[in-house]
Design a protein around this motif. Structure first.
Motif, PDB file in Angstrom:
ATOM      1  N   ARG A   1       0.826  -1.210   0.000  1.00 43.36           N
ATOM      2  CA  ARG A   1       0.000   0.000   0.000  1.00 43.36           C
ATOM      3  C   ARG A   1       0.860   1.260   0.000  1.00 43.36           C
ATOM      4  O   ARG A   1       0.558   2.232  -0.682  1.00 43.36           O
ATOM      5  CB  ARG A   1      -0.910  -0.027   1.219  1.00 43.36           C
ATOM      6  N   ARG A   2       1.896   1.256   0.841  1.00 39.48           N
ATOM      7  CA  ARG A   2       2.792   2.422   0.936  1.00 39.48           C
ATOM      8  C   ARG A   2       4.229   1.938   0.748  1.00 39.48           C
ATOM      9  O   ARG A   2       4.604   0.883   1.240  1.00 39.48           O
ATOM     10  CB  ARG A   2       2.676   3.121   2.294  1.00 39.48           C
ATOM     11  N   ILE A   3       5.013   2.758   0.056  1.00 36.38           N
ATOM     12  CA  ILE A   3       6.394   2.396  -0.233  1.00 36.38           C
ATOM     13  C   ILE A   3       7.324   3.469   0.327  1.00 36.38           C
ATOM     14  O   ILE A   3       7.248   4.630  -0.060  1.00 36.38           O
ATOM     15  CB  ILE A   3       6.622   2.233  -1.749  1.00 36.38           C
ATOM     16  N   TRP A   4       8.178   3.051   1.264  1.00 36.04           N
ATOM     17  CA  TRP A   4       9.249   3.899   1.784  1.00 36.04           C
ATOM     18  C   TRP A   4      10.479   3.631   0.925  1.00 36.04           C
ATOM     19  O   TRP A   4      10.935   2.502   0.842  1.00 36.04           O
ATOM     20  CB  TRP A   4       9.572   3.540   3.227  1.00 36.04           C
ATOM     21  N   LEU A   5      11.010   4.645   0.268  1.00 38.63           N
ATOM     22  CA  LEU A   5      12.225   4.495  -0.530  1.00 38.63           C
ATOM     23  C   LEU A   5      13.357   5.169   0.228  1.00 38.63           C
ATOM     24  O   LEU A   5      13.366   6.386   0.401  1.00 38.63           O
ATOM     25  CB  LEU A   5      12.066   5.124  -1.916  1.00 38.63           C
TER      26      LEU A   5
ATOM     27  N   ASP B   1      21.216   7.483 -11.698  1.00 40.94           N
ATOM     28  CA  ASP B   1      20.181   8.268 -12.376  1.00 40.94           C
ATOM     29  C   ASP B   1      18.884   8.319 -11.575  1.00 40.94           C
ATOM     30  O   ASP B   1      17.889   8.871 -12.049  1.00 40.94           O
ATOM     31  CB  ASP B   1      19.918   7.702 -13.769  1.00 40.94           C
ATOM     32  N   ARG B   2      18.885   7.700 -10.403  1.00 39.13           N
ATOM     33  CA  ARG B   2      17.736   7.676  -9.494  1.00 39.13           C
ATOM     34  C   ARG B   2      16.492   7.168 -10.225  1.00 39.13           C
ATOM     35  O   ARG B   2      15.409   7.743 -10.143  1.00 39.13           O
ATOM     36  CB  ARG B   2      17.533   9.044  -8.868  1.00 39.13           C
ATOM     37  N   LEU B   3      16.667   6.030 -10.888  1.00 36.95           N
ATOM     38  CA  LEU B   3      15.580   5.437 -11.661  1.00 36.95           C
ATOM     39  C   LEU B   3      14.430   4.965 -10.778  1.00 36.95           C
ATOM     40  O   LEU B   3      13.262   5.115 -11.144  1.00 36.95           O
ATOM     41  CB  LEU B   3      16.108   4.269 -12.506  1.00 36.95           C
ATOM     42  N   ALA B   4      14.740   4.384  -9.619  1.00 36.93           N
ATOM     43  CA  ALA B   4      13.681   3.907  -8.725  1.00 36.93           C
ATOM     44  C   ALA B   4      12.817   5.071  -8.263  1.00 36.93           C
ATOM     45  O   ALA B   4      11.582   5.002  -8.298  1.00 36.93           O
ATOM     46  CB  ALA B   4      14.284   3.171  -7.528  1.00 36.93           C
ATOM     47  N   GLU B   5      13.439   6.167  -7.849  1.00 31.62           N
ATOM     48  CA  GLU B   5      12.689   7.342  -7.402  1.00 31.62           C
ATOM     49  C   GLU B   5      11.871   7.911  -8.549  1.00 31.62           C
ATOM     50  O   GLU B   5      10.713   8.283  -8.374  1.00 31.62           O
ATOM     51  CB  GLU B   5      13.658   8.392  -6.834  1.00 31.62           C
ATOM     52  N   GLY B   6      12.432   7.953  -9.735  1.00 34.26           N
ATOM     53  CA  GLY B   6      11.702   8.462 -10.899  1.00 34.26           C
ATOM     54  C   GLY B   6      10.479   7.617 -11.226  1.00 34.26           C
ATOM     55  O   GLY B   6       9.400   8.148 -11.509  1.00 34.26           O
ATOM     56  N   TRP B   7      10.632   6.284 -11.212  1.00 29.74           N
ATOM     57  CA  TRP B   7       9.518   5.398 -11.509  1.00 29.74           C
ATOM     58  C   TRP B   7       8.401   5.573 -10.482  1.00 29.74           C
ATOM     59  O   TRP B   7       7.220   5.684 -10.840  1.00 29.74           O
ATOM     60  CB  TRP B   7       9.982   3.939 -11.527  1.00 29.74           C
ATOM     61  N   LEU B   8       8.763   5.601  -9.208  1.00 29.27           N
ATOM     62  CA  LEU B   8       7.754   5.767  -8.161  1.00 29.27           C
ATOM     63  C   LEU B   8       7.065   7.132  -8.253  1.00 29.27           C
ATOM     64  O   LEU B   8       5.859   7.235  -8.052  1.00 29.27           O
ATOM     65  CB  LEU B   8       8.378   5.567  -6.781  1.00 29.27           C
TER      66      LEU B   8
ATOM     67  N   PRO C   1       4.646  12.606  -3.413  1.00 26.60           N
ATOM     68  CA  PRO C   1       5.397  11.851  -2.403  1.00 26.60           C
ATOM     69  C   PRO C   1       5.953  12.783  -1.330  1.00 26.60           C
ATOM     70  O   PRO C   1       6.214  13.957  -1.599  1.00 26.60           O
ATOM     71  CB  PRO C   1       6.521  11.218  -3.214  1.00 26.60           C
ATOM     72  N   LEU C   2       6.109  12.257  -0.128  1.00 28.56           N
ATOM     73  CA  LEU C   2       6.742  13.008   0.946  1.00 28.56           C
ATOM     74  C   LEU C   2       8.235  12.732   0.903  1.00 28.56           C
ATOM     75  O   LEU C   2       8.665  11.650   0.493  1.00 28.56           O
ATOM     76  CB  LEU C   2       6.154  12.583   2.288  1.00 28.56           C
ATOM     77  N   ARG C   3       9.027  13.695   1.362  1.00 23.44           N
ATOM     78  CA  ARG C   3      10.475  13.567   1.238  1.00 23.44           C
ATOM     79  C   ARG C   3      11.151  14.191   2.453  1.00 23.44           C
ATOM     80  O   ARG C   3      10.801  15.283   2.866  1.00 23.44           O
ATOM     81  CB  ARG C   3      10.914  14.270  -0.024  1.00 23.44           C
ATOM     82  N   TRP C   4      12.127  13.442   3.002  1.00 20.33           N
ATOM     83  CA  TRP C   4      12.953  13.927   4.101  1.00 20.33           C
ATOM     84  C   TRP C   4      14.414  13.788   3.680  1.00 20.33           C
ATOM     85  O   TRP C   4      14.798  12.772   3.113  1.00 20.33           O
ATOM     86  CB  TRP C   4      12.737  13.110   5.372  1.00 20.33           C
TER      87      TRP C   4
ATOM     88  N   GLY D   1      21.303  14.488   5.419  1.00 18.15           N
ATOM     89  CA  GLY D   1      22.612  14.678   4.821  1.00 18.15           C
ATOM     90  C   GLY D   1      22.497  14.428   3.325  1.00 18.15           C
ATOM     91  O   GLY D   1      21.627  14.979   2.657  1.00 18.15           O
ATOM     92  N   ALA D   2      23.350  13.548   2.786  1.00 15.31           N
ATOM     93  CA  ALA D   2      23.319  13.224   1.361  1.00 15.31           C
ATOM     94  C   ALA D   2      22.286  12.151   1.045  1.00 15.31           C
ATOM     95  O   ALA D   2      22.077  11.817  -0.119  1.00 15.31           O
ATOM     96  CB  ALA D   2      24.703  12.749   0.919  1.00 15.31           C
ATOM     97  N   ASN D   3      21.633  11.594   2.050  1.00 20.58           N
ATOM     98  CA  ASN D   3      20.659  10.512   1.868  1.00 20.58           C
ATOM     99  C   ASN D   3      19.235  11.066   1.919  1.00 20.58           C
ATOM    100  O   ASN D   3      18.980  12.078   2.550  1.00 20.58           O
ATOM    101  CB  ASN D   3      20.862   9.448   2.942  1.00 20.58           C
ATOM    102  N   THR D   4      18.310  10.365   1.256  1.00 18.99           N
ATOM    103  CA  THR D   4      16.935  10.833   1.169  1.00 18.99           C
ATOM    104  C   THR D   4      15.975   9.694   1.481  1.00 18.99           C
ATOM    105  O   THR D   4      16.194   8.557   1.080  1.00 18.99           O
ATOM    106  CB  THR D   4      16.636  11.364  -0.255  1.00 18.99           C
ATOM    107  N   LEU D   5      14.911  10.029   2.193  1.00 14.02           N
ATOM    108  CA  LEU D   5      13.827   9.094   2.462  1.00 14.02           C
ATOM    109  C   LEU D   5      12.565   9.649   1.823  1.00 14.02           C
ATOM    110  O   LEU D   5      12.227  10.815   2.008  1.00 14.02           O
ATOM    111  CB  LEU D   5      13.628   8.926   3.971  1.00 14.02           C
ATOM    112  N   HIS D   6      11.868   8.801   1.059  1.00 16.51           N
ATOM    113  CA  HIS D   6      10.608   9.177   0.417  1.00 16.51           C
ATOM    114  C   HIS D   6       9.515   8.255   0.931  1.00 16.51           C
ATOM    115  O   HIS D   6       9.765   7.086   1.210  1.00 16.51           O
ATOM    116  CB  HIS D   6      10.669   8.977  -1.107  1.00 16.51           C
ATOM    117  N   LEU D   7       8.307   8.768   1.005  1.00 20.54           N
ATOM    118  CA  LEU D   7       7.135   7.930   1.235  1.00 20.54           C
ATOM    119  C   LEU D   7       6.203   8.124   0.061  1.00 20.54           C
ATOM    120  O   LEU D   7       5.718   9.228  -0.193  1.00 20.54           O
ATOM    121  CB  LEU D   7       6.425   8.276   2.542  1.00 20.54           C
TER     122      LEU D   7
END
Length: 177
Positions: A73-77, A88-95, A102-105, A108-114
């Motif tokens: 139902r929900r995907i945390w990337l 190329d951040r293909l997974a983030e682009g596809w989602l 999407p929500l984004r936090w 540092g250099a890392n990112t969390l998306h919901l």
């Protein structure tokens, strides 16, 4: 404390039907060290993107992502050193193409998306998770602060502090905490 804060964000708001996609290449042990540090907390399953070794390619996207999107139902990337295997951040682009707003936090250099439907926005729904510092305080006229988190207690001048405020209800009016 970036990965500790990222993991605490996921665990504090995880719900049944969630999955964590870890886009990190060979860095997955760093993330798992913190993810596995909460054995008594209900944790969503964690899948590596891409499965196996190597870089994620555009040709792999449909066969990798469609089954995941259909099952959860929900995907945390969690993008941890994403430049190593998905530059190329293909997974983030596809989602992003398949989920609105999407929500984004940033950690540092890392990112969390919901990635979720608007009605599936994050809340403090994981009853097996307890904030690092429990507050249970009314804030303003109608806000409720469940607790806060500060994974690392010692900092030097110029460093970034990742303070997490865990709200049961956000106050409608501006407040100072």
């Amino acid at each position: 404390d970036e990965l500790q804060s990222m993991v605490r964000t996921i665990l504090s708001q995880a719900e049944a039907g969630d999955v964590v996609l870890l886009d990190s290449g060979s860095r997955y042990p760093l993330f798992l060290y913190y993810y596995d540090a909460f054995p008594d907390v209900a944790r969503p399953p964690m899948l590596q993107i891409p499965p196996g070794e190597g870089n994620l390619t555009a040709e792999q996207l449909p066969e990798v992502m469609q089954p995941i999107a259909g099952q959860y139902r929900r995907i945390w990337l969690a993008e941890v050193d994403v430049n190593l295997n998905d530059p190329d951040r293909l997974a983030e682009g596809w989602l992003s193409e398949h989920y609105a707003n999407p929500l984004r936090w940033q950690y540092g250099a890392n990112t969390l998306h919901l990635f979720a439907a608007p009605q599936d926005a994050p809340t403090l729904a994981n009853v097996s998770y307890t904030p690092q510092y429990v507050a249970n305080l009314g804030v303003g006229n109608d806000g409720r602060l469940a607790g806060w988190e500060l994974p690392v207690a010692t900092y030097r001048a110029g460093e970034t502090i990742h303070l997490g405020l865990l709200w049961e209800r956000l106050p409608e009016e501006p407040v100072e905490v």
